[in-house]
Motif scaffolding. Structure first.
Motif, PDB file in Angstrom:
ATOM      1  N   LEU A  30       0.826  -1.206   0.000  1.00  0.00           N
ATOM      2  CA  LEU A  30       0.000   0.000   0.000  1.00  0.00           C
ATOM      3  C   LEU A  30       0.862   1.259   0.000  1.00  0.00           C
ATOM      4  O   LEU A  30       0.600   2.201  -0.759  1.00  0.00           O
ATOM      5  CB  LEU A  30      -0.935  -0.016   1.208  1.00  0.00           C
ATOM      6  N   CYS A  31       1.909   1.275   0.807  1.00  0.00           N
ATOM      7  CA  CYS A  31       2.821   2.427   0.823  1.00  0.00           C
ATOM      8  C   CYS A  31       3.542   2.577  -0.507  1.00  0.00           C
ATOM      9  O   CYS A  31       3.720   3.702  -1.000  1.00  0.00           O
ATOM     10  CB  CYS A  31       3.831   2.279   1.957  1.00  0.00           C
ATOM     11  N   THR A  32       3.942   1.460  -1.107  1.00  0.00           N
ATOM     12  CA  THR A  32       4.599   1.516  -2.407  1.00  0.00           C
ATOM     13  C   THR A  32       3.671   2.065  -3.476  1.00  0.00           C
ATOM     14  O   THR A  32       4.081   2.888  -4.303  1.00  0.00           O
ATOM     15  CB  THR A  32       5.093   0.107  -2.806  1.00  0.00           C
ATOM     16  N   CYS A  77       6.583  11.547   1.542  1.00  0.00           N
ATOM     17  CA  CYS A  77       5.329  10.865   1.215  1.00  0.00           C
ATOM     18  C   CYS A  77       5.111   9.665   2.134  1.00  0.00           C
ATOM     19  O   CYS A  77       4.006   9.455   2.640  1.00  0.00           O
ATOM     20  CB  CYS A  77       5.338  10.448  -0.246  1.00  0.00           C
ATOM     21  N   LEU A  78       6.163   8.887   2.363  1.00  0.00           N
ATOM     22  CA  LEU A  78       6.051   7.752   3.273  1.00  0.00           C
ATOM     23  C   LEU A  78       5.773   8.204   4.701  1.00  0.00           C
ATOM     24  O   LEU A  78       5.003   7.573   5.420  1.00  0.00           O
ATOM     25  CB  LEU A  78       7.325   6.911   3.238  1.00  0.00           C
ATOM     26  N   GLN A  79       6.404   9.291   5.094  1.00  0.00           N
ATOM     27  CA  GLN A  79       6.210   9.800   6.443  1.00  0.00           C
ATOM     28  C   GLN A  79       4.767  10.260   6.659  1.00  0.00           C
ATOM     29  O   GLN A  79       4.202  10.056   7.718  1.00  0.00           O
ATOM     30  CB  GLN A  79       7.189  10.947   6.698  1.00  0.00           C
ATOM     31  N   LYS A  80       4.179  10.860   5.641  1.00  0.00           N
ATOM     32  CA  LYS A  80       2.806  11.350   5.767  1.00  0.00           C
ATOM     33  C   LYS A  80       1.768  10.238   5.721  1.00  0.00           C
ATOM     34  O   LYS A  80       0.672  10.403   6.243  1.00  0.00           O
ATOM     35  CB  LYS A  80       2.505  12.343   4.644  1.00  0.00           C
ATOM     36  N   THR A  81       2.089   9.106   5.085  1.00  0.00           N
ATOM     37  CA  THR A  81       1.076   8.079   4.872  1.00  0.00           C
ATOM     38  C   THR A  81       1.275   6.812   5.700  1.00  0.00           C
ATOM     39  O   THR A  81       0.411   5.935   5.657  1.00  0.00           O
ATOM     40  CB  THR A  81       1.033   7.676   3.390  1.00  0.00           C
ATOM     41  N   ALA A  82       2.351   6.683   6.453  1.00  0.00           N
ATOM     42  CA  ALA A  82       2.616   5.433   7.174  1.00  0.00           C
ATOM     43  C   ALA A  82       1.563   5.154   8.239  1.00  0.00           C
ATOM     44  O   ALA A  82       0.955   4.083   8.260  1.00  0.00           O
ATOM     45  CB  ALA A  82       4.010   5.470   7.801  1.00  0.00           C
ATOM     46  N   ILE A  83       1.314   6.096   9.113  1.00  0.00           N
ATOM     47  CA  ILE A  83       0.366   5.870  10.204  1.00  0.00           C
ATOM     48  C   ILE A  83      -1.075   5.810   9.702  1.00  0.00           C
ATOM     49  O   ILE A  83      -1.834   4.930  10.140  1.00  0.00           O
ATOM     50  CB  ILE A  83       0.577   6.903  11.322  1.00  0.00           C
ATOM     51  N   PRO A  84      -1.516   6.683   8.786  1.00  0.00           N
ATOM     52  CA  PRO A  84      -2.885   6.510   8.274  1.00  0.00           C
ATOM     53  C   PRO A  84      -3.121   5.167   7.584  1.00  0.00           C
ATOM     54  O   PRO A  84      -4.213   4.605   7.681  1.00  0.00           O
ATOM     55  CB  PRO A  84      -3.046   7.665   7.283  1.00  0.00           C
ATOM     56  N   LEU A 109      -0.538  -5.488  15.437  1.00  0.00           N
ATOM     57  CA  LEU A 109       0.715  -5.493  14.683  1.00  0.00           C
ATOM     58  C   LEU A 109       0.711  -4.466  13.556  1.00  0.00           C
ATOM     59  O   LEU A 109       1.744  -3.861  13.266  1.00  0.00           O
ATOM     60  CB  LEU A 109       0.987  -6.882  14.117  1.00  0.00           C
ATOM     61  N   MET A 110      -0.423  -4.258  12.909  1.00  0.00           N
ATOM     62  CA  MET A 110      -0.482  -3.255  11.838  1.00  0.00           C
ATOM     63  C   MET A 110      -0.177  -1.866  12.385  1.00  0.00           C
ATOM     64  O   MET A 110       0.536  -1.084  11.756  1.00  0.00           O
ATOM     65  CB  MET A 110      -1.844  -3.261  11.159  1.00  0.00           C
ATOM     66  N   LEU A 111      -0.697  -1.570  13.569  1.00  0.00           N
ATOM     67  CA  LEU A 111      -0.375  -0.272  14.172  1.00  0.00           C
ATOM     68  C   LEU A 111       1.097  -0.183  14.554  1.00  0.00           C
ATOM     69  O   LEU A 111       1.746   0.841  14.331  1.00  0.00           O
ATOM     70  CB  LEU A 111      -1.252  -0.027  15.393  1.00  0.00           C
ATOM     71  N   LEU A 112       1.624  -1.259  15.124  1.00  0.00           N
ATOM     72  CA  LEU A 112       3.039  -1.248  15.502  1.00  0.00           C
ATOM     73  C   LEU A 112       3.947  -1.146  14.273  1.00  0.00           C
ATOM     74  O   LEU A 112       4.949  -0.428  14.298  1.00  0.00           O
ATOM     75  CB  LEU A 112       3.379  -2.501  16.308  1.00  0.00           C
ATOM     76  N   TYR A 113       3.608  -1.863  13.209  1.00  0.00           N
ATOM     77  CA  TYR A 113       4.404  -1.776  11.984  1.00  0.00           C
ATOM     78  C   TYR A 113       4.350  -0.377  11.388  1.00  0.00           C
ATOM     79  O   TYR A 113       5.356   0.135  10.895  1.00  0.00           O
ATOM     80  CB  TYR A 113       3.919  -2.785  10.953  1.00  0.00           C
ATOM     81  N   SER A 114       3.192   0.260  11.427  1.00  0.00           N
ATOM     82  CA  SER A 114       3.098   1.603  10.851  1.00  0.00           C
ATOM     83  C   SER A 114       3.884   2.612  11.689  1.00  0.00           C
ATOM     84  O   SER A 114       4.541   3.490  11.128  1.00  0.00           O
ATOM     85  CB  SER A 114       1.634   2.025  10.710  1.00  0.00           C
ATOM     86  N   VAL A 115       3.859   2.469  13.000  1.00  0.00           N
ATOM     87  CA  VAL A 115       4.657   3.365  13.846  1.00  0.00           C
ATOM     88  C   VAL A 115       6.145   3.100  13.629  1.00  0.00           C
ATOM     89  O   VAL A 115       6.950   4.036  13.556  1.00  0.00           O
ATOM     90  CB  VAL A 115       4.259   3.205  15.329  1.00  0.00           C
ATOM     91  N   GLY A 116       6.512   1.823  13.501  1.00  0.00           N
ATOM     92  CA  GLY A 116       7.912   1.488  13.229  1.00  0.00           C
ATOM     93  C   GLY A 116       8.383   2.042  11.898  1.00  0.00           C
ATOM     94  O   GLY A 116       9.492   2.574  11.794  1.00  0.00           O
ATOM     95  N   TYR A 175       7.153   4.661  10.386  1.00  0.00           N
ATOM     96  CA  TYR A 175       7.238   6.112  10.554  1.00  0.00           C
ATOM     97  C   TYR A 175       8.553   6.505  11.228  1.00  0.00           C
ATOM     98  O   TYR A 175       9.217   7.453  10.810  1.00  0.00           O
ATOM     99  CB  TYR A 175       6.046   6.609  11.370  1.00  0.00           C
ATOM    100  N   ILE A 176       8.937   5.765  12.257  1.00  0.00           N
ATOM    101  CA  ILE A 176      10.178   6.078  12.971  1.00  0.00           C
ATOM    102  C   ILE A 176      11.388   5.873  12.070  1.00  0.00           C
ATOM    103  O   ILE A 176      12.292   6.719  12.025  1.00  0.00           O
ATOM    104  CB  ILE A 176      10.282   5.228  14.258  1.00  0.00           C
ATOM    105  N   VAL A 177      11.418   4.771  11.326  1.00  0.00           N
ATOM    106  CA  VAL A 177      12.551   4.500  10.432  1.00  0.00           C
ATOM    107  C   VAL A 177      12.648   5.567   9.345  1.00  0.00           C
ATOM    108  O   VAL A 177      13.735   6.077   9.051  1.00  0.00           O
ATOM    109  CB  VAL A 177      12.430   3.085   9.822  1.00  0.00           C
ATOM    110  N   VAL A 178      11.516   5.929   8.750  1.00  0.00           N
ATOM    111  CA  VAL A 178      11.524   6.944   7.690  1.00  0.00           C
ATOM    112  C   VAL A 178      11.956   8.297   8.256  1.00  0.00           C
ATOM    113  O   VAL A 178      12.713   9.030   7.609  1.00  0.00           O
ATOM    114  CB  VAL A 178      10.130   7.034   7.020  1.00  0.00           C
ATOM    115  N   THR A 179      11.526   8.631   9.465  1.00  0.00           N
ATOM    116  CA  THR A 179      11.933   9.898  10.078  1.00  0.00           C
ATOM    117  C   THR A 179      13.434   9.927  10.331  1.00  0.00           C
ATOM    118  O   THR A 179      14.091  10.942  10.074  1.00  0.00           O
ATOM    119  CB  THR A 179      11.169  10.116  11.392  1.00  0.00           C
TER     120      THR A 179
END
Length: 84
Positions: free
Chosen positions: A4-6, A23-30, A62-69, A71-75
């Motif tokens: 989905l992010c890709t 773009c990844l930073q803005k869309t990871a958590i949503p 896990l989906m929430l944890l993966y999206s936060v992870g 976001y952190i990596v992209v930041t």
């Protein structure tokens, strides 16, 4: 979630490293929240089989944890690329 992010990055038309990271930073958590909501609808639809409740709740969390992870990596990558 990665697919989905890709897809969002490809459809956004961003071609630079900074553009893709923002773009990844803005869309990871949503994306994680949207997948969690879809999975919760599936959970509510299958409440008659309680044996599947636990694994599906784990997928939601896990989906929430993966999206936060993500976001952190992209930041972190974005901050390192800006400092160079």
């Amino acid at each position: 979630m990665i697919l989905l992010c890709t897809a969002i990055v490809i459809l956004s038309g961003k071609r630079t490293k900074e553009g893709i990271l923002s773009c990844l930073q803005k869309t990871a958590i949503p994306n994680g929240i949207a997948i969690m909501l879809f999975e919760s609808v599936i959970i509510l639809g299958s409440m008659d089989d309680l044996s599947k409740l636990g694994p599906r709740l784990v997928v939601c969390i896990l989906m929430l944890l993966y999206s936060v992870g993500l976001y952190i990596v992209v930041t972190i990558v974005k901050m390192r690329s800006e400092s160079e």
